[in-house]
Motif scaffolding. Structure first.
Motif, PDB file in Angstrom:
ATOM      1  N   MET A   1       0.518  -1.349   0.110  1.00 39.60           N
ATOM      2  CA  MET A   1       0.276  -0.018   0.201  1.00 39.60           C
ATOM      3  C   MET A   1       0.634   1.121  -0.332  1.00 39.60           C
ATOM      4  SD  MET A   1      -2.860   1.144   2.009  1.00 39.60           S
ATOM      5  CE  MET A   1      -3.786  -0.938   3.237  1.00 39.60           C
ATOM      6  N   GLU A 294      -0.393  -1.984  -8.911  1.00 40.08           N
ATOM      7  CA  GLU A 294      -1.527  -2.546  -8.539  1.00 40.08           C
ATOM      8  C   GLU A 294      -2.853  -2.259  -9.679  1.00 40.08           C
ATOM      9  OE1 GLU A 294      -3.392  -0.752  -4.750  1.00 40.08           O
ATOM     10  OE2 GLU A 294      -1.908  -1.260  -3.325  1.00 40.08           O
ATOM     11  N   GLN A 313      -8.092   1.446  -0.272  1.00 48.76           N
ATOM     12  CA  GLN A 313      -6.627   1.996   0.163  1.00 48.76           C
ATOM     13  C   GLN A 313      -6.451   2.564   0.747  1.00 48.76           C
ATOM     14  OE1 GLN A 313      -3.665   3.966  -2.656  1.00 48.76           O
ATOM     15  NE2 GLN A 313      -2.952   0.925  -2.360  1.00 48.76           N
ATOM     16  N   TYR A 400      -6.485  -5.461   2.844  1.00 50.46           N
ATOM     17  CA  TYR A 400      -4.747  -5.024   3.011  1.00 50.46           C
ATOM     18  C   TYR A 400      -3.672  -4.055   3.465  1.00 50.46           C
ATOM     19  CZ  TYR A 400      -4.792  -2.189  -1.848  1.00 50.46           C
ATOM     20  OH  TYR A 400      -4.745  -2.375  -3.226  1.00 50.46           O
ATOM     21  N   ALA A 455      -4.235  -6.957  -3.380  1.00 50.82           N
ATOM     22  CA  ALA A 455      -4.573  -5.962  -1.992  1.00 50.82           C
ATOM     23  C   ALA A 455      -3.177  -6.926  -1.088  1.00 50.82           C
ATOM     24  CB  ALA A 455      -5.390  -6.536  -1.033  1.00 50.82           C
ATOM     25  N   ASN A 458       0.485  -6.499  -2.347  1.00 53.34           N
ATOM     26  CA  ASN A 458       0.877  -5.478  -1.763  1.00 53.34           C
ATOM     27  C   ASN A 458       1.019  -5.426  -0.263  1.00 53.34           C
ATOM     28  OD1 ASN A 458       0.698  -2.550  -0.022  1.00 53.34           O
ATOM     29  ND2 ASN A 458      -0.194  -1.418  -2.358  1.00 53.34           N
ATOM     30  N   ALA A 459       0.258  -5.857   0.769  1.00 56.84           N
ATOM     31  CA  ALA A 459       0.498  -6.424   2.247  1.00 56.84           C
ATOM     32  C   ALA A 459       2.697  -6.986   2.150  1.00 56.84           C
ATOM     33  CB  ALA A 459      -0.816  -6.603   2.989  1.00 56.84           C
TER      34      ALA A 459
END
Length: 555
Positions: A1, A294, A313, A400, A455, A458-459
Motif C-alpha cells: 500500500m 496495482e 486503500q 490491505y 491487495a 501489496n501487504a
C-alpha cells in the motif's frame, strides 16, 4: 500500500532544521526570548495541525464526491489511472526531493541577507533557480500532455475506456508544472518560518477539485474530476504566492554592509548533491510505485476493480497516517542525537517511537478488519456507489489491513536512516526488494484471486520491506535492540488479533451501519488495551503508569 499525497494531507516527511540568522545569535540575551520563540512555534504547530486536519477532512469529502458522482466503474477507473501522474508528482515536487534541496539553500541565503550581504542573496538564489525550474517543468508537462496515450498504455493496458483516461491524463498532467511551483514556494516559505500558507495548500487543492466536479460533472462527466485536479493545483500556487512575494520584497535588517574585504559578491549556497538526493528519491519513487503495480495488474480485470482498490486503500491508510504523526514530531530529537553521536538516546527514542506507532496503527487495523463493511457503507454507499461496491471494497480493505503494520514501520524506520550525515542506499534497496516481491506475487496471484490477490501482494511486499529495514537499522545508523522491538510488536499484534475478533463477533449484533461502527470504535480499542496490558506490552503499561501519576498529582 502506498503512502499517497493526493490531498488527504501533507505527506509526513522530515524537514531540514532551519538555522537561526546570525543577527539572532548576537542579540542580547534575555529571559523572554525562549518563551516567545516557544509560543511562536507552538502557535505555528497548532495552525499547521488544524489545516492538516481540514485538508484531510476535505480529502475525504473529495473521495466521497467521486464515489457519489461516478461510482466504481470504467469511467472512475479511467480517472484514477490519470490520477497516477499527480500522485507521483506531489511526492517528489511538493514534499521530499524539492524540500530537501531548497529548504537548506533558502536558509543559507536568508542568513546572508540578514548579515547585510549585497546583492540580496535570496533574490540571487531565486533568479538562479526559479527560471530554470519553470522551463524544466514546462517541458516535462508538455511531454506528458503529448505522450498521454503512451502513458495510459503503459499504466493500464487493456483498460475499458482508454480514450477517457487519455483525456483525463492530459488534464492531470498540468499538475506537474503547478506542483513544482507549489513545492518551490513551500520550501522558500518554510525556510522563512512562514508555515500558514504551505499548510493551507491541501485545503485549496481539495476545494478546487470538489467545486469543479460539482459544477462541471453534468457536462464533462468524469473529466470534471480531472479538471478539478488541475484547478486545485493552480489554487495551491495562489495560496502561497502573496506570502512569497512579500518575503521576497523584504529588506534585511542589517546595514547593507559589504562582506569583509570591501567587495560585494554573491555566494550561491551549495545544494544537496545527487549522492545525497538519489537514495531519498529512489526510496520515495519505489514506495509510490506500488500503486503503479496495482493499477497495471487491475487494468485487465472487470471494470471497477481499480476503483475498488483505490477506495479500500485510501480508507485503510488512515490509521497508518495517524500513527506516523508521532515519528514526524519526534524526528528532530532522533536527528540531533545522531548528529551529536548520542547513540543511546537515539536508540531509546526510535524504539519508543516504533512501539507507540505500532500501538496506534494496530488499534486502527483491528477496527478496519472488524468493521470494514460498516466503514465503507457510512463513507461511500450513496448515489452511484451501491451495496455491491461496498461489499467488494470492504473485503479488499480487510486484505490491505494485513500490511498496515508494515506500512507504518517503513515510514517510521525510514526517518532514522535518512538522519545520518552520510547518505545510505539501504532503505532504497530494501524498498526495491519489497517492490519486487509485490510485483512477482501480484502477477502470480491476480489470476486466481483478482483484486484480493493484488491487495495481498501489496501487504506482503511492504511487510518484507519493513522486516529488512528493521533488521538493517541497527548495523547502520541506530543500534536498536531488534529482538526486543520484535517481541513488543508481537505482543501488540496478538492484542490486535484479540480486539479484531471481538469486533467481528459484536459487529452483526447491532443493527445499522453507523450505530454498529460507533460501538466498535469504543469496543475494539478497549479490548485491545486490555489484551495488550495482559500481555505486558510496554507502551500500554507505560501509559497506564503515566495516567496513575497524573491522577495522584491532581489529588
Amino acid at each position: 500500500m502506498n503512502e499517497t499525497t493526493t490531498g488527504a494531507g501533507p505527506r509526513a516527511t522530515a524537514r531540514t532544521p532551519v538555522p537561526a540568522p546570525p543577527a539572532a545569535v548576537h542579540a542580547p540575551p534575555g529571559p523572554q526570548t525562549p518563551p516567545r520563540l516557544g509560543k511562536v512555534l507552538a502557535r505555528a504547530a497548532a495552525v499547521t495541525a488544524a489545516l492538516t486536519i481540514a485538508g484531510s477532512v476535505l480529502g475525504l469529502v473529495r473521495d466521497q464526491s467521486i464515489a457519489h458522482l461516478f461510482g466504481a466503474g470504467s469511467d472512475s477507473d479511467a480517472f484514477l489511472i490519470s490520477w497516477t501522474v499527480p500522485e507521483m508528482a506531489s511526492t517528489l515536487l511538493i514534499e521530499d526531493a524539492m524540500a530537501l534541496v531548497l529548504v537548506p539553500a533558502f536558509s543559507h541565503a536568508m542568513a546572508r541577507r540578514a548579515a547585510g550581504e549585497q546583492p540580496d542573496p535570496v533574490r540571487g538564489l531565486i533568479s538562479a533557480t526559479l527560471p530554470r525550474l519553470l522551463v524544466l517543468l514546462g517541458c516535462v508537462t508538455g511531454g506528458l500532455v503529448l505522450g498521454a496515450p503512451v502513458i495510459v498504455d503503459l499504466l493500464a493496458p487493456g483498460l475499458a475506456e482508454p480514450q477517457v483516461a487519455v483525456e483525463c491524463t492530459r488534464l492531470t498532467a498540468l499538475t506537474v508544472f503547478f506542483f513544482g511551483v507549489t513545492g518551490y514556494l513551500s520550501a522558500a516559505l518554510r525556510a522563512h518560518r512562514s508555515y500558514l500558507p504551505p499548510a493551507a495548500i491541501y485545503v485549496a487543492y481539495n476545494v478546487g477539485i470538489i467545486v469543479t466536479m460539482l459544477v462541471l460533472h453534468s457536462l464533462w462527466g468524469v473529466r470534471a474530476a480531472a479538471a478539478g485536479v488541475a484547478v486545485g493545483s493552480v489554487l495551491m500556487v495562489l495560496a502561497q504566492l502573496p506570502a512569497f512575494v512579500r518575503h521576497l520584497a523584504a529588506r534585511p535588517a542589517g546595514t547593507g554592509a559589504l562582506l569583509p574585504g570591501g567587495a560585494a559578491r554573491t555566494v550561491r549556497p551549495a545544494l544537496l548533491g545527487i549522492g545525497v538526493l538519489a537514495p531519498v528519491v529512489i526510496f520515495t519513487v519505489c514506495r509510490q510505485s506500488q500503486v503503479l503495480i496495482e493499477r497495471f495488474l487491475a487494468a485487465s480485470l472487470p471494470a471497477g476493480a481499480i476503483s475498488h482498490l483505490n477506495y479500500a486503500q485510501k480508507v485503510a491508510q488512515v490509521p497508518m497516517m495517524l500513527s506516523l504523526m508521532i515519528c514526524t514530531v519526534t524526528f528532530p530529537v532522533v536527528a540531533k542525537a545522531v548528529a551529536d553521536g548520542d547513540g543511546d538516546q537515539a536508540r531509546r527514542r526510535v524504539e519508543r517511537d516504533l512501539a507507540l506507532a505500532a500501538f496506534m496503527v494496530l488499534t486502527g487495523t483491528a477496527v478496519v478488519v472488524a468493521y470494514a463493511p460498516q466503514i465503507i457503507e457510512v463513507l461511500f454507499q450513496r448515489g452511484a456507489f451501491g451495496p455491491h461496491d461496498t461489499a467488494t471494497t470492504a473485503s479488499i480493505m480487510r486484505v490491505y489491513a494485513l500490511g498496515l503494520l508494515g506500512q507504518c514501520l517503513v515510514g517510521a524506520l525510514g526517518r532514522p536512516f535518512f538522519s545520518a550525515v552520510r547518505p545510505t542506499w539501504f532503505p532504497a534497496a530494501a524498498m526495491a526488494a519489497g517492490l519486487l516481491v509485490n510485483a512477482v506475487a501480484g502477477v502470480l496471484a491476480v489470476g486466481p484471486w483478482g483484486v484480493y490477490g493484488i491487495a495481498a501482494s501489496n501487504a506482503l511486499g511492504i511487510t518484507v520491506t519493513a522486516g529488512l529495514l528493521l533488521r538493517g537499522l541497527g548495523s547502520r545508523v541506530v543500534s536498536i535492540h531488534v529482538r526486543g522491538v520484535a517481541v513488543t510488536l508481537a505482543r501488540l499484534s496478538a492484542a490486535a488479533v484479540a480486539a479484531g475478533a471481538a469486533g467481528l463477533l459484536a459487529a452483526p449484533l447491532i443493527p445499522g451501519a453507523l450505530p454498529s461502527l460507533i460501538t466498535g470504535c469504543l469496543l475494539v480499542p478497549g479490548v485491545f488495551g486490555a489484551a495488550a496490558l495482559a500481555l505486558r506490552a510496554p507502551e500500554v503499561v507505560g501509559l497506564l503508569d503515566l495516567t496513575k501519576q497524573r491522577f495522584r498529582h491532581v489529588s
